[in-house]
Design a protein around this motif. Structure first.
Motif, PDB file in Angstrom:
ATOM      1  N   LEU A 242       0.806  -1.215   0.000  1.00  0.00           N
ATOM      2  CA  LEU A 242       0.000   0.000   0.000  1.00  0.00           C
ATOM      3  C   LEU A 242       0.841   1.268   0.000  1.00  0.00           C
ATOM      4  CD1 LEU A 242      -2.933  -0.894   2.411  1.00  0.00           C
ATOM      5  CD2 LEU A 242      -2.850  -1.014  -0.066  1.00  0.00           C
ATOM      6  N   LYS A 243       2.147   1.153   0.286  1.00  0.00           N
ATOM      7  CA  LYS A 243       3.012   2.326   0.254  1.00  0.00           C
ATOM      8  C   LYS A 243       3.425   2.702  -1.163  1.00  0.00           C
ATOM      9  CE  LYS A 243       5.012   1.461   4.840  1.00  0.00           C
ATOM     10  NZ  LYS A 243       6.251   1.103   5.589  1.00  0.00           N
ATOM     11  N   ASN A 244       3.199   1.815  -2.123  1.00  0.00           N
ATOM     12  CA  ASN A 244       3.607   2.057  -3.506  1.00  0.00           C
ATOM     13  C   ASN A 244       2.376   2.277  -4.383  1.00  0.00           C
ATOM     14  OD1 ASN A 244       6.699   1.350  -3.605  1.00  0.00           O
ATOM     15  ND2 ASN A 244       5.758  -0.260  -2.362  1.00  0.00           N
ATOM     16  N   THR A 245       2.623   2.867  -5.535  1.00  0.00           N
ATOM     17  CA  THR A 245       1.550   3.083  -6.507  1.00  0.00           C
ATOM     18  C   THR A 245       1.229   1.765  -7.211  1.00  0.00           C
ATOM     19  OG1 THR A 245       2.271   5.356  -6.874  1.00  0.00           O
ATOM     20  CG2 THR A 245       0.849   4.365  -8.544  1.00  0.00           C
ATOM     21  N   VAL A 246      -0.047   1.412  -7.224  1.00  0.00           N
ATOM     22  CA  VAL A 246      -0.508   0.165  -7.842  1.00  0.00           C
ATOM     23  C   VAL A 246      -1.263   0.513  -9.120  1.00  0.00           C
ATOM     24  CG1 VAL A 246      -1.903  -1.903  -7.559  1.00  0.00           C
ATOM     25  CG2 VAL A 246      -0.675  -0.969  -5.601  1.00  0.00           C
ATOM     26  N   ARG A 247      -0.824  -0.076 -10.219  1.00  0.00           N
ATOM     27  CA  ARG A 247      -1.521   0.086 -11.507  1.00  0.00           C
ATOM     28  C   ARG A 247      -2.323  -1.181 -11.775  1.00  0.00           C
ATOM     29  NH1 ARG A 247       0.553   4.261 -14.704  1.00  0.00           N
ATOM     30  NH2 ARG A 247       2.431   5.245 -13.840  1.00  0.00           N
ATOM     31  N   ASN A 248      -3.644  -1.032 -11.842  1.00  0.00           N
ATOM     32  CA  ASN A 248      -4.542  -2.166 -12.058  1.00  0.00           C
ATOM     33  C   ASN A 248      -5.008  -2.136 -13.515  1.00  0.00           C
ATOM     34  OD1 ASN A 248      -6.544  -4.143 -12.043  1.00  0.00           O
ATOM     35  ND2 ASN A 248      -7.185  -3.652  -9.969  1.00  0.00           N
ATOM     36  N   TYR A 249      -4.430  -3.046 -14.327  1.00  0.00           N
ATOM     37  CA  TYR A 249      -4.747  -3.044 -15.761  1.00  0.00           C
ATOM     38  C   TYR A 249      -6.039  -3.792 -16.068  1.00  0.00           C
ATOM     39  CZ  TYR A 249      -0.208  -1.042 -16.804  1.00  0.00           C
ATOM     40  OH  TYR A 249       0.872  -0.186 -16.873  1.00  0.00           O
ATOM     41  N   LYS A 250      -6.511  -4.618 -15.138  1.00  0.00           N
ATOM     42  CA  LYS A 250      -7.750  -5.341 -15.415  1.00  0.00           C
ATOM     43  C   LYS A 250      -8.945  -4.400 -15.444  1.00  0.00           C
ATOM     44  CE  LYS A 250     -10.404  -9.398 -14.106  1.00  0.00           C
ATOM     45  NZ  LYS A 250     -10.533 -10.538 -13.173  1.00  0.00           N
ATOM     46  N   ARG A 251      -8.862  -3.318 -14.695  1.00  0.00           N
ATOM     47  CA  ARG A 251      -9.971  -2.364 -14.652  1.00  0.00           C
ATOM     48  C   ARG A 251      -9.861  -1.292 -15.731  1.00  0.00           C
ATOM     49  NH1 ARG A 251     -10.400  -1.559  -8.069  1.00  0.00           N
ATOM     50  NH2 ARG A 251     -10.701  -3.772  -7.581  1.00  0.00           N
ATOM     51  N   MET A 252      -8.918  -1.465 -16.631  1.00  0.00           N
ATOM     52  CA  MET A 252      -8.785  -0.530 -17.742  1.00  0.00           C
ATOM     53  C   MET A 252      -9.961  -0.688 -18.697  1.00  0.00           C
ATOM     54  SD  MET A 252      -5.764  -0.325 -20.582  1.00  0.00           S
ATOM     55  CE  MET A 252      -4.492  -0.066 -19.359  1.00  0.00           C
ATOM     56  N   ALA A 253     -10.679   0.411 -18.977  1.00  0.00           N
ATOM     57  CA  ALA A 253     -11.825   0.347 -19.889  1.00  0.00           C
ATOM     58  C   ALA A 253     -11.364   0.375 -21.340  1.00  0.00           C
ATOM     59  CB  ALA A 253     -12.782   1.503 -19.613  1.00  0.00           C
ATOM     60  N   ASN A 254     -10.342   1.168 -21.647  1.00  0.00           N
ATOM     61  CA  ASN A 254      -9.794   1.231 -23.003  1.00  0.00           C
ATOM     62  C   ASN A 254      -8.353   1.704 -22.925  1.00  0.00           C
ATOM     63  OD1 ASN A 254      -9.977   4.160 -22.790  1.00  0.00           O
ATOM     64  ND2 ASN A 254     -12.167   3.911 -23.211  1.00  0.00           N
ATOM     65  N   ARG A 255      -7.686   1.707 -24.053  1.00  0.00           N
ATOM     66  CA  ARG A 255      -6.286   2.137 -24.124  1.00  0.00           C
ATOM     67  C   ARG A 255      -6.158   3.330 -25.071  1.00  0.00           C
ATOM     68  NH1 ARG A 255      -2.178  -1.524 -22.450  1.00  0.00           N
ATOM     69  NH2 ARG A 255      -3.006  -3.493 -21.665  1.00  0.00           N
ATOM     70  N   ARG A 256      -5.499   4.375 -24.615  1.00  0.00           N
ATOM     71  CA  ARG A 256      -5.227   5.536 -25.457  1.00  0.00           C
ATOM     72  C   ARG A 256      -3.877   5.338 -26.131  1.00  0.00           C
ATOM     73  NH1 ARG A 256      -2.587  10.561 -25.149  1.00  0.00           N
ATOM     74  NH2 ARG A 256      -3.696  12.246 -26.255  1.00  0.00           N
ATOM     75  N   VAL A 257      -3.852   5.480 -27.440  1.00  0.00           N
ATOM     76  CA  VAL A 257      -2.639   5.291 -28.231  1.00  0.00           C
ATOM     77  C   VAL A 257      -2.304   6.614 -28.914  1.00  0.00           C
ATOM     78  CG1 VAL A 257      -1.514   3.944 -30.030  1.00  0.00           C
ATOM     79  CG2 VAL A 257      -3.329   2.907 -28.651  1.00  0.00           C
ATOM     80  N   ALA A 258      -1.095   7.088 -28.707  1.00  0.00           N
ATOM     81  CA  ALA A 258      -0.618   8.309 -29.360  1.00  0.00           C
ATOM     82  C   ALA A 258       0.767   8.037 -29.932  1.00  0.00           C
ATOM     83  CB  ALA A 258      -0.576   9.474 -28.373  1.00  0.00           C
ATOM     84  N   PHE A 259       0.952   8.313 -31.229  1.00  0.00           N
ATOM     85  CA  PHE A 259       2.260   8.104 -31.859  1.00  0.00           C
ATOM     86  C   PHE A 259       2.453   9.148 -32.949  1.00  0.00           C
ATOM     87  CE2 PHE A 259      -0.725   5.758 -34.380  1.00  0.00           C
ATOM     88  CZ  PHE A 259      -0.293   5.875 -35.697  1.00  0.00           C
ATOM     89  N   SER A 260       3.711   9.311 -33.356  1.00  0.00           N
ATOM     90  CA  SER A 260       4.066  10.310 -34.363  1.00  0.00           C
ATOM     91  C   SER A 260       4.660   9.633 -35.589  1.00  0.00           C
ATOM     92  CB  SER A 260       5.059  11.328 -33.805  1.00  0.00           C
ATOM     93  OG  SER A 260       4.475  12.064 -32.750  1.00  0.00           O
ATOM     94  N   LEU A 261       4.405  10.210 -36.760  1.00  0.00           N
ATOM     95  CA  LEU A 261       4.982   9.756 -38.034  1.00  0.00           C
ATOM     96  C   LEU A 261       5.768  10.919 -38.636  1.00  0.00           C
ATOM     97  CD1 LEU A 261       1.920   7.834 -39.535  1.00  0.00           C
ATOM     98  CD2 LEU A 261       4.002   6.826 -38.615  1.00  0.00           C
ATOM     99  N   LEU A 262       7.006  10.649 -39.044  1.00  0.00           N
ATOM    100  CA  LEU A 262       7.873  11.663 -39.635  1.00  0.00           C
ATOM    101  C   LEU A 262       7.931  11.452 -41.143  1.00  0.00           C
ATOM    102  CD1 LEU A 262      10.804  11.626 -37.041  1.00  0.00           C
ATOM    103  CD2 LEU A 262       8.778  13.103 -37.077  1.00  0.00           C
ATOM    104  N   GLU A 305       6.208  16.310 -38.934  1.00  0.00           N
ATOM    105  CA  GLU A 305       5.758  15.393 -37.884  1.00  0.00           C
ATOM    106  C   GLU A 305       4.234  15.424 -37.774  1.00  0.00           C
ATOM    107  OE1 GLU A 305       6.298  14.547 -33.070  1.00  0.00           O
ATOM    108  OE2 GLU A 305       7.338  16.232 -34.049  1.00  0.00           O
ATOM    109  N   PHE A 306       3.613  14.269 -38.024  1.00  0.00           N
ATOM    110  CA  PHE A 306       2.172  14.116 -37.867  1.00  0.00           C
ATOM    111  C   PHE A 306       1.896  13.273 -36.624  1.00  0.00           C
ATOM    112  CE2 PHE A 306       2.481  15.299 -42.259  1.00  0.00           C
ATOM    113  CZ  PHE A 306       1.303  15.973 -42.546  1.00  0.00           C
TER     114      PHE A 306
END
Length: 379
Positions: A242-262, A305-306
């Protein structure tokens, strides 16, 4: 001699009274046994007739199953002893025995009723009824049973004439000493209670904590066991967890994807104007995807860059990677179609042979060598 004198009153009781007491004891035992069997059958039929409509019947049926035959036998004997005329000391002792016998049986009933009720409650509110007992279930049952048997023990001591005030005070002082000695264990225990109440994760959730990524296998009273993605089991103390940050991926509703094309900076403006719409069409062709935006983010002498942003509506990591792969392959096909390749930095080296450099060998002879003045340029 003193022991014999205490039982001298037994000789004063006539045989008829003994026979009457024995008959009353046998009849009381048979009646109680028959009544308990009939009640169990009746309540069991009610429970089978409608478990959803009559949850109390299931609890009662399971509770009556904890009827102790020792308690029934002692109760029948006590009923038989009421027929006899006992002197004052023994009359008081029989009353104490009544309290202990009936109190112990009642405590057994309440103990089992609490277990069945807690199990039914957590099973009803669980996502998977067949899942193992959660830490909340274990802690709640343990706490209620501890309070129950502590109250019963104090009640028995008070009935026997023991001053429980001093006893409770001594327990308080001893409890403080024990708490100081096992404060780390108590810290983990209360941390497990916090996990049970707050529920930052549950058994089966995929989490990342303190650099460890894996699935939660068990949340215990002191430690939490995580099956790491690499295969080994990682055991973490609940307080440290409990002293550390816990990331719970099972409760993720969706994933945000951001990337760049040169793109090549020599790309014509008309083609660059079409690229956001073409990139959007590539993203929207993928299943379970919500397009957000595609913009020309930056223009430099090296590249155009797009930036593309979209959401994968399925939290699965495999689905995310499959979608990203299809989007990138579609972008490569688009570059090939429009004739605008991706940017590949090129390093150009210019050599100026204007001066000479004197090089001395091991034989101390000097010779002339061409000097190189190197200049770097990036294109």
């Amino acid at each position: 001699m003193k022991f014999t004198s205490q039982f001298a009153f037994l000789r004063a009781i006539e045989l008829d009274n003994w026979l009457t007491a024995g008959a009353v004891t046998v009849v009381a035992f048979l009646l109680m046994h028959a009544l308990i069997r009939w009640s169990r059958r009746r309540i069991a039929r009610l429970a089978e007739a409608g478990k959803a409509d009559r949850p109390y019947a299931e609890v009662l049926a399971a509770t009556l199953g904890r009827t102790s035959m020792v308690a029934v036998t002692l109760t029948a004997l006590l009923i038989g002893l009421t027929v006899l005329d006992l002197p004052a000391p023994w009359d008081l002792r029989v009353r104490h025995l009544w309290f202990i016998t009936l109190g112990a049986q009642l405590a057994l009933y309440i103990d089992h009723a609490l277990s069945v009720s807690a199990k039914r409650y957590f099973r009803t509110h669980a996502k998977d009824p067949d899942a193992p007992a959660t830490v909340a279930h274990t802690l709640v049952s343990w706490a209620m049973k501890t309070v129950l048997w502590t109250v019963f023990l104090l009640a028995v001591l008070a009935n026997l004439g023991i001053n429980i005030s001093a006893f409770v005070a001594s327990l308080g002082i001893g409890g403080v000493a024990v708490a100081l000695a096992v404060q780390n264990i108590l810290g983990d225990l209360f941390a497990s209670l916090s996990i049970a109440v707050d529920k930052p994760f549950e058994v089966g959730d995929a989490i990342v904590v303190n650099g460890v990524s894996g699935a939660v296998e068990k949340v215990g009273l002191k430690t939490t066991r995580i099956r790491a993605d690499s295969g080994e089991q990682v055991v973490i103390a609940n307080a440290d967890l409990l002293k550390n940050t816990v990331r719970n991926y099972k409760r993720m509703a969706n994933r945000r994807v951001a990337f760049s094309l040169l793109f090549d900076p020599a790309t014509p403006v008309a083609v660059a104007r079409e690229l956001p719409a073409r990139l959007r069409a590539i993203v929207e062709r993928q299943p379970s995807v919500r397009f957000d935006r595609a913009h020309l983010k930056n223009v430099t002498q090296d590249a155009l860059e797009f930036e593309v942003v979209y959401f994968v509506l399925v939290p699965s990591y495999g689905t995310f990677m499959d979608t990203q792969q299809q989007v990138l392959l579609g972008a490569l096909e688009l570059m090939e179609e429009l004739g605008v390749g991706n940017v590949r930095p090129v390093q150009r080296v210019a050599v100026d042979m204007a001066q000479g450099l004197r090089v001395v060998g091991d034989d101390d002879e000097e010779e002339e060598a061409p000097a190189a003045r190197v200049g770097g340029g990036r294109s």
